[in-house]
Structures are given as structure tokens and as C-alpha cells.
Design a protein around this motif. Structure first.
Motif, PDB file in Angstrom:
ATOM      1  N   TYR A   5       0.826  -1.198   0.000  1.00 58.05           N
ATOM      2  CA  TYR A   5       0.000   0.000   0.000  1.00 58.05           C
ATOM      3  C   TYR A   5       0.868   1.260   0.000  1.00 58.05           C
ATOM      4  CZ  TYR A   5       1.170   0.112   4.996  1.00 58.05           C
ATOM      5  OH  TYR A   5       1.841   0.148   6.200  1.00 58.05           O
ATOM      6  N   ILE A   6       0.216   2.387  -0.262  1.00 60.10           N
ATOM      7  CA  ILE A   6       0.895   3.683  -0.176  1.00 60.10           C
ATOM      8  C   ILE A   6       0.090   4.603   0.731  1.00 60.10           C
ATOM      9  CG2 ILE A   6       2.012   3.524  -2.440  1.00 60.10           C
ATOM     10  CD1 ILE A   6      -0.190   5.374  -3.544  1.00 60.10           C
ATOM     11  N   GLU A   7       0.800   5.526   1.354  1.00 63.89           N
ATOM     12  CA  GLU A   7       0.146   6.567   2.140  1.00 63.89           C
ATOM     13  C   GLU A   7       0.231   7.911   1.434  1.00 63.89           C
ATOM     14  OE1 GLU A   7       2.118   5.977   5.922  1.00 63.89           O
ATOM     15  OE2 GLU A   7       0.367   4.858   6.663  1.00 63.89           O
ATOM     16  N   GLU A   8       1.103   8.012   0.452  1.00 61.51           N
ATOM     17  CA  GLU A   8       1.142   9.169  -0.436  1.00 61.51           C
ATOM     18  C   GLU A   8       1.693   8.720  -1.778  1.00 61.51           C
ATOM     19  OE1 GLU A   8       3.702  12.246   0.911  1.00 61.51           O
ATOM     20  OE2 GLU A   8       5.360  10.904   1.390  1.00 61.51           O
ATOM     21  N   THR A   9       1.241   9.394  -2.850  1.00 62.28           N
ATOM     22  CA  THR A   9       1.683   9.016  -4.184  1.00 62.28           C
ATOM     23  C   THR A   9       3.134   9.426  -4.402  1.00 62.28           C
ATOM     24  OG1 THR A   9       0.828  11.100  -5.096  1.00 62.28           O
ATOM     25  CG2 THR A   9      -0.640   9.186  -5.143  1.00 62.28           C
ATOM     26  N   GLY A  10       3.764   8.761  -5.377  1.00 64.01           N
ATOM     27  CA  GLY A  10       5.155   9.046  -5.660  1.00 64.01           C
ATOM     28  C   GLY A  10       5.844   7.854  -6.296  1.00 64.01           C
ATOM     29  N   PRO A  11       7.164   7.752  -6.166  1.00 67.02           N
ATOM     30  CA  PRO A  11       7.930   6.689  -6.815  1.00 67.02           C
ATOM     31  C   PRO A  11       7.652   5.318  -6.205  1.00 67.02           C
ATOM     32  CG  PRO A  11       9.325   7.915  -5.309  1.00 67.02           C
ATOM     33  CD  PRO A  11       8.025   8.658  -5.368  1.00 67.02           C
ATOM     34  N   PRO A  12       8.169   4.251  -6.837  1.00 67.04           N
ATOM     35  CA  PRO A  12       7.934   2.912  -6.310  1.00 67.04           C
ATOM     36  C   PRO A  12       8.341   2.749  -4.851  1.00 67.04           C
ATOM     37  CG  PRO A  12       8.876   2.778  -8.506  1.00 67.04           C
ATOM     38  CD  PRO A  12       8.910   4.213  -8.118  1.00 67.04           C
ATOM     39  N   GLN A  13       9.349   3.494  -4.418  1.00 67.06           N
ATOM     40  CA  GLN A  13       9.823   3.392  -3.035  1.00 67.06           C
ATOM     41  C   GLN A  13       8.767   3.811  -2.021  1.00 67.06           C
ATOM     42  OE1 GLN A  13      11.531   4.890  -5.550  1.00 67.06           O
ATOM     43  NE2 GLN A  13      12.919   3.154  -5.896  1.00 67.06           N
ATOM     44  N   ASN A  14       7.704   4.460  -2.467  1.00 66.51           N
ATOM     45  CA  ASN A  14       6.622   4.836  -1.568  1.00 66.51           C
ATOM     46  C   ASN A  14       5.734   3.647  -1.177  1.00 66.51           C
ATOM     47  OD1 ASN A  14       7.559   7.421  -1.947  1.00 66.51           O
ATOM     48  ND2 ASN A  14       5.539   8.329  -2.256  1.00 66.51           N
ATOM     49  N   ARG A  47      -0.100   5.085  -8.711  1.00 68.13           N
ATOM     50  CA  ARG A  47       0.841   5.179  -7.583  1.00 68.13           C
ATOM     51  C   ARG A  47       1.713   6.424  -7.692  1.00 68.13           C
ATOM     52  NH1 ARG A  47       5.162   2.854  -9.509  1.00 68.13           N
ATOM     53  NH2 ARG A  47       5.883   5.007  -9.638  1.00 68.13           N
ATOM     54  N   ASN A  48       2.017   6.826  -8.932  1.00 70.43           N
ATOM     55  CA  ASN A  48       2.923   7.957  -9.152  1.00 70.43           C
ATOM     56  C   ASN A  48       2.213   9.301  -9.068  1.00 70.43           C
ATOM     57  OD1 ASN A  48       5.667   8.664  -9.626  1.00 70.43           O
ATOM     58  ND2 ASN A  48       5.159   9.187 -11.733  1.00 70.43           N
ATOM     59  N   GLY A  49       0.886   9.288  -8.937  1.00 70.09           N
ATOM     60  CA  GLY A  49       0.175  10.546  -8.749  1.00 70.09           C
ATOM     61  C   GLY A  49      -0.759  10.956  -9.864  1.00 70.09           C
ATOM     62  N   ALA A  50      -0.861  10.149 -10.918  1.00 69.20           N
ATOM     63  CA  ALA A  50      -1.787  10.467 -12.004  1.00 69.20           C
ATOM     64  C   ALA A  50      -3.177   9.985 -11.598  1.00 69.20           C
ATOM     65  CB  ALA A  50      -1.344   9.783 -13.294  1.00 69.20           C
ATOM     66  N   ASN A  51      -3.723  10.653 -10.613  1.00 76.23           N
ATOM     67  CA  ASN A  51      -4.969  10.182 -10.020  1.00 76.23           C
ATOM     68  C   ASN A  51      -6.157  10.952 -10.579  1.00 76.23           C
ATOM     69  OD1 ASN A  51      -3.526   8.421  -8.314  1.00 76.23           O
ATOM     70  ND2 ASN A  51      -3.022  10.146  -6.999  1.00 76.23           N
TER      71      ASN A  51
END
Length: 330
Positions: A5-14, A47-51
Motif C-alpha cells: 500500500y501507499i500513504e502518499e503518491t510518488g515513486p515505487p519506493q513509496n 501510484r505515481n500521482g496520475a490520479n
């Protein structure tokens, strides 16, 4: 339960891998114990922010999964505990994703796994197969003995388009960028495979279909419409599935004089009923061995961040290190 899961969008490391509360099925939902999940390029975009819609917090990533129903919510009637199922269209339109040990999914987006088909196959075929079927059957209406040209026949959607076109009895020419990928396309039934890095694709297409192609399936982000339109048969159909920001030159005159059609396909905009029609046909083909996924990598769910990195390198940066889908197992 464990989840990616992610808590904020961004690179795969998120992407985090850890414990989240196990969901309970709500009204009209089933709870699936996930046996396999598959990555799609759209997963990396979100995931990268193109939401295009608000995301739940925390947001479990992933569209596609397969497994077993373990609990049924109030009003859900299509499945029972113990049923083997697959699902897609999750992690989209504000829904939670399925990269977890358990996923609660509206039964409208859930389909039975045919006997003799494993969870990996069902998960890897899911989004790409529905996309291909919606475009070929629902939009382009590809028919027996017609001719189809396809860019990239060894990729996720491309391999589905290729196999479905052959299943309905069409002639198929496709491209690939290496001997390995060309061999995959031949194995899947392509009538002609051309190396787009070393061969003259346009000349080969003209020879393959001197009267023009009936359906042109474009997977590239920047279509060359001048070339595409010149190779179309009268009343041919062009299918687009990528290139959200593309603004190519378009030959209006030659296009309308041939009475061509330009069709877009976006899987997550399909209705539940449209997707069910696609799923039922896919199930029939999977049961008959006519729809096989190209799985390029298998990884544990705990390595979801590395899997996203691999997908992104190949989708956006054309690394050429992946042929087919990435399948994850909890």
C-alpha cells in the motif's frame, strides 16, 4: 493481513508492505483470499500521482487478483465460500486495490475461474484480457477472415489481442523488438511477425495486406496516423488504447474518404455488464487453452515496490527487460 500500500503518491519506493486490518465484505461483496495478483502499467501511473479520482487512505495498490471466496456479504448471491474467482477493475474509480492477502470486492466485478485454469493465469489475463476483448469485440467487431495489424504482440494487452484475433479466425501481423519476443508472437499464432527495430514494418504490412487491414490495433503512445490511414482497408477500424497526452497530426481527408472508424478503449469505463460479457468469453477461451498469459516475472507480494520499478522501467523507459506480465503471490 499483509498488504502492499501507499500513504502518499510518488515513486515505487513509496510502496509499503506491512499489516493492515483485514476487510469484511460489505453488502453485495465477497471476501477473496488472494492467491495471485498481477501488475498493469495503470497501477504505476496511479501510484505515481496520475490520479483521476480520490484514493482511499491508506491505498492498497493493484487492479487484478485471483483466489478463493472465503466469506459472502449481505445480498451477494453469485458466489459461495470455496468458489475460485478472479477480479479486475479494482484500485480504480476510488475502489481499494487487491495487492493484499484478502480483498473485499463488489461481486459485480468478480468472475468464476474455469476448471483446469490456475490462479496465476486468471490474474495475469484479467485487465489486459478485458481491455483486448472490449476493443476487438465490443468496439472494432473483428470478424473471421479479416486482417488485423498489431504493434507489440508479446506485451500484456498485445498478447491478448493476438490470441483473441486468432480465436475468431482473423489473419494477424504483429511486431516485436527481439528474436525472443518474435518467437513468443509466433507461438501465440501470429501469421507474420516483423522486428520493428531492424525491418521495414510498413513494407511488410503492404505485402501482408495489399488491400489494407481491417483492424489496426495501436499500442504506441504517439500514433503515426499518416502511415496508419494509408494502410487501412475501406471501412477499417483503428483502435487506440494509449497516449493520453498525444496530439499527433491527423489526415482527415484520407480518413473519411475510406469511411474509416477511430475507436478508443478504456477498460475502467466499461459497465459491469460489458465487463461480464468479456469475462465470460475469456473464461471460455481460457478453459479451451486459447488464452494464455505471457508471464515475464514472478515475485512475492513483499517485493511489490521492486515489481513496480521493473514495470515502470519497461513501460515508460523501454528497458526491454520484461516480456509479458509480472505476477505477485502473497
Amino acid at each position: 493481513m499483509k498488504a502492499a500500500y501507499i500513504e502518499e503518491t510518488g515513486p515505487p519506493q513509496n510502496i509499503q508492505y506491512g499489516d493492515l486490518p483485514q476487510p469484511s465484505p460489505g453488502p453485495g461483496q465477497v471476501l477473496i483470499k488472494v492467491a495471485a495478483a498481477a501488475i498493469n502499467p495503470v497501477d504505476t501511473y496511479i501510484r505515481n500521482g496520475a490520479n483521476y479520482w480520490p484514493l482511499p487512505q491508506p491505498f492498497i495498490i493493484g487492479c487484478d487478483a485471483a483466489g478463493e471466496v472465503v466469506e459472502v456479504g449481505e445480498g451477494a448471491s453469485r458466489f459461495q465460500p470455496g468458489d475460485r474467482v478472479w477480479t479486475t477493475n479494482q484500485g480504480l474509480m476510488g475502489r481499494q486495490g487487491v495487492f493484499a492477502e484478502y480483498a473485499a470486492v463488489d461481486e459485480d466485478w468478480v468472475y468464476a475461474i474455469p476448471d483446469g485454469v490456475d490462479a496465476e493465469t486468471a490474474a495475469a489475463n484479467a485487465l489486459v484480457g478485458v481491455t483486448a476483448h472490449l476493443g476487438l469485440s465490443g468496439r472494432a467487431r473483428l470478424a473471421e477472415n479479416e486482417t488485423l495489424f498489431l504493434h507489440g504482440g508479446s506485451g500484456g494487452v498485445g498478447s491478448m489481442v493476438l490470441q483473441m484475433a486468432k480465436a475468431v479466425g482473423a489473419r494477424v501481423m504483429t511486431t516485436a523488438g527481439s528474436e525472443e519476443k518474435m518467437a513468443v508472437c509466433r507461438e501465440l499464432g501470429a501469421d507474420l511477425v516483423v522486428n520493428y527495430k531492424t525491418d521495414d514494418v510498413d513494407a511488410a504490412l503492404q505485402q501482408f495486406a495489399p488491400g489494407g487491414v481491417n483492424v489496426f490495433w495501436e499500442t504506441q503512445r504517439e500514433p503515426n496516423f499518416e502511415q496508419i490511414v494509408s494502410r487501412m482497408a475501406e471501412r477499417g477500424r483503428i483502435v487506440l488504447m494509449a497516449g493520453r497526452d498525444a496530439r499527433p497530426v491527423f489526415p482527415v481527408g484520407p480518413f473519411y474518404v475510406k469511411e474509416l472508424s477511430l475507436l478508443g478503449v478504456v477498460m475502467f469505463k466499461a459497465t459491469a455488464e460489458e465487463m461480464r460479457v468479456s469475462a465470460e468469453q475469456m473464461n471460455a477461451w481460457m478453459a479451451a487453452g486459447k488464452l494464455r498469459p505471457q508471464i515475464g516475472a514472478r515475485m512475492p507480494l513483499a517485493e511489490a515496490a521492486a515489481a513496480h520499478q521493473l514495470q515502470e522501467e519497461n513501460t515508460l523507459h523501454q528497458a526491454g527487460t520484461l516480456t509479458g506480465k509480472i505476477v505477485l503471490t502473497p
